[in-house]
Every structure is written in C-alpha cells, then in structure tokens.
Motif scaffolding. Structure first.
Motif, PDB file in Angstrom:
ATOM      1  N   ARG A  26       0.978  -1.097   0.095  1.00 26.09           N
ATOM      2  CA  ARG A  26       0.105  -0.013   0.114  1.00 26.09           C
ATOM      3  C   ARG A  26       0.867   1.106   0.082  1.00 26.09           C
ATOM      4  NH1 ARG A  26      -3.451  -0.710   5.290  1.00 26.09           N
ATOM      5  NH2 ARG A  26      -1.583  -1.882   5.825  1.00 26.09           N
ATOM      6  N   VAL A  27       2.138   1.017   0.403  1.00 23.41           N
ATOM      7  CA  VAL A  27       2.953   2.257   0.111  1.00 23.41           C
ATOM      8  C   VAL A  27       3.606   2.383  -1.222  1.00 23.41           C
ATOM      9  CG1 VAL A  27       5.097   3.182   1.279  1.00 23.41           C
ATOM     10  CG2 VAL A  27       3.749   1.932   2.691  1.00 23.41           C
ATOM     11  N   VAL A  28       3.512   3.691  -1.735  1.00 20.68           N
ATOM     12  CA  VAL A  28       3.963   4.026  -2.990  1.00 20.68           C
ATOM     13  C   VAL A  28       5.304   5.154  -2.678  1.00 20.68           C
ATOM     14  CG1 VAL A  28       3.531   5.124  -5.252  1.00 20.68           C
ATOM     15  CG2 VAL A  28       1.865   3.815  -4.032  1.00 20.68           C
ATOM     16  N   PRO A  29       6.557   4.802  -2.867  1.00 18.50           N
ATOM     17  CA  PRO A  29       7.438   5.739  -2.776  1.00 18.50           C
ATOM     18  C   PRO A  29       7.508   6.470  -3.676  1.00 18.50           C
ATOM     19  CG  PRO A  29       8.340   3.424  -2.577  1.00 18.50           C
ATOM     20  CD  PRO A  29       6.919   3.407  -3.144  1.00 18.50           C
ATOM     21  N   LEU A  30       7.795   7.847  -3.435  1.00 19.65           N
ATOM     22  CA  LEU A  30       7.804   8.835  -4.587  1.00 19.65           C
ATOM     23  C   LEU A  30       9.100   9.820  -4.277  1.00 19.65           C
ATOM     24  CD1 LEU A  30       4.138   9.885  -5.250  1.00 19.65           C
ATOM     25  CD2 LEU A  30       5.508   8.632  -6.855  1.00 19.65           C
ATOM     26  N   THR A  31       9.684  10.172  -5.490  1.00 21.92           N
ATOM     27  CA  THR A  31      10.792  11.435  -5.143  1.00 21.92           C
ATOM     28  C   THR A  31       9.994  12.682  -5.258  1.00 21.92           C
ATOM     29  OG1 THR A  31      12.563   9.928  -6.448  1.00 21.92           O
ATOM     30  CG2 THR A  31      12.738  12.458  -6.159  1.00 21.92           C
TER      31      THR A  31
END
Length: 236
Positions: A48-53
């Motif tokens: 459920r976690v979406v890493p984004l810069t």
C-alpha cells in the motif's frame, strides 16, 4: 473530521523519524494507500506504500508528484530543515534561503497545488502542517521564523479551505526523539505518540494540536508581556 480508513495519504519527509511513524500509523488505521515521499525514497514492506521522489524546494518536483498522485485525500507536510546553530544574523544567505524554502515555501506550495484536488471531494479531506513550539518562541532564529510563517499560512489556508470542507490541522510540539534532536538532553516526545495524537485530532475534526507541555505553556504565554517570554529583555 477526516477518516483515515480508506484514505489516500501523502507524507513528505517520509524517511525521517516522524515521517516514518506517519506512514506506519496511517496504514495501521486502514489507509488505502500512502505516498511516502522523500528526496531519496526508501523501499517499504507494504504494497500500500508508494515511494515517490519529492524535493519540496523544487516547483518541478512538486508538480511531478501532484501529477503522479492526484488521488491524495490527506496531505501531511512533515518535511523540515534546521540549521546547526540558532540565530539569524550569523547564518549565510544559502542557509537562510534553505530554511525558508523547506519549512515555508515547500509546504505552502504543496498545499496550494493540492487544494483544488482536495476541495473537489466536497469534504473528508485534510492538510496537516507540522509546525513547532518554536513557531511562538524565537530562540531558534531562522528556524523559528520559518515555522512562525508556516503557522500563519496554515491559519490562512484553514479559512480559505473551510468552505470546501478541507480540514487544516496545525501541529505544535517541542523536542521530538528523532535524529534532528539527537544532541538534546531535555525531555523529548516519542514520535509514535506525536503521530497518534495528530491522527486522533484529525479524525476528531480538530484544527490544532498542542502535542506537549512545552507547546501548551508557550502558547499560553503569548498573551503575557514580551519580557515574560524573553526574560533577557527585562535584564537589559
């Protein structure tokens, strides 16, 4: 009030001690998705976690995140910067600008970018701004100044977004037990406790969180004469 269950949360500064706790706590409360943003995103063990810069000081980076994450319903402006020493006059132009860009312009521009999307939901959305007890106590120099500016901006955002049903929560806290306060020997708030208090307030429909006794005392002292808050002025 804003229900975390089923929400889509974006956390800035998600790699830090407070940011990590926000990601974990949002998931524990049933968030459908959490965008964990940082200049250098880390990996997470929950799908459920979406890493984004995200570099909050870069307008192009902000625009890219809004394009990649248009479904956000809760924006948590947590990323922050500090200087190694207090004061304003002693710091370079670059140090001052870095604090203003990170602590004030960054969260303000993110809130402005997400405001139309949050407003379009017609309620149940929120912005959380992490201030500091130092918003009201100028001993930290440029850091205090930027947090005071963010506090004022949060008040303005709250008034502007209230008709659209967007809840805006300002958070004040003293020292938190994170890497930023590693050298501090005074009492520190557990970041997990801070985050729980913030999310409780969010779900209760509150506008402000005074997360510790330091914040409560400093706010109460704002109505007193200036010399009561800054005794060194009376000494002169």
């Amino acid at each position: 009030m804003t229900d975390i269950t089923g929400s889509v949360v974006l956390v800035t500064g998600a790699n830090g001690g407070i940011g990590t706790r926000f990601v974990e706590a949002a998931l524990a409360r049933g968030a459908a998705k959490v965008y964990a943003t940082a200049r250098t995103p880390r990996t997470w063990d929950d799908e459920r976690v979406v890493p984004l810069t995200l570099d909050v000081t870069d307008p192009a980076s902000i625009a890219a995140v809004v394009e990649a994450a248009p479904d956000v319903t809760v924006l948590i402006n947590n990323a922050g910067a500090n200087t190694p020493t207090p004061g304003i006059l002693s710091h370079t132009d670059d140090e001052i600008r870095a604090n203003v860009e990170t602590n004030f312009f960054g969260p303000l521009f993110l809130a402005r970018a997400y405001a139309p999307l949050l407003s379009a939901h017609g309620g149940g959305t929120a912005i959380v701004d992490i201030h500091s007890a130092l918003s009201w106590f100028a001993v930290a120099g440029i850091y205090s100044a930027t947090k005071a500016a963010l506090w004022s901006a949060t008040n303005s955002l709250r008034l502007e977004l209230q008709p659209a049903g967007v809840q805006v929560v300002g958070v004040h806290v003293g020292y938190v037990d994170t890497a930023m306060a590693a050298g501090v020997t005074d009492a520190k708030t557990d970041p997990a406790t801070l985050v729980a208090d913030v999310l409780d307030a969010l779900e209760a429909g509150e506008h402000e969180v005074l997360a510790d006794e330091t914040s409560r005392q400093v706010k109460a002292g704002l109505s007193a004469p200036l010399e009561a808050l800054y005794p060194q002025l009376a000494a002169r």
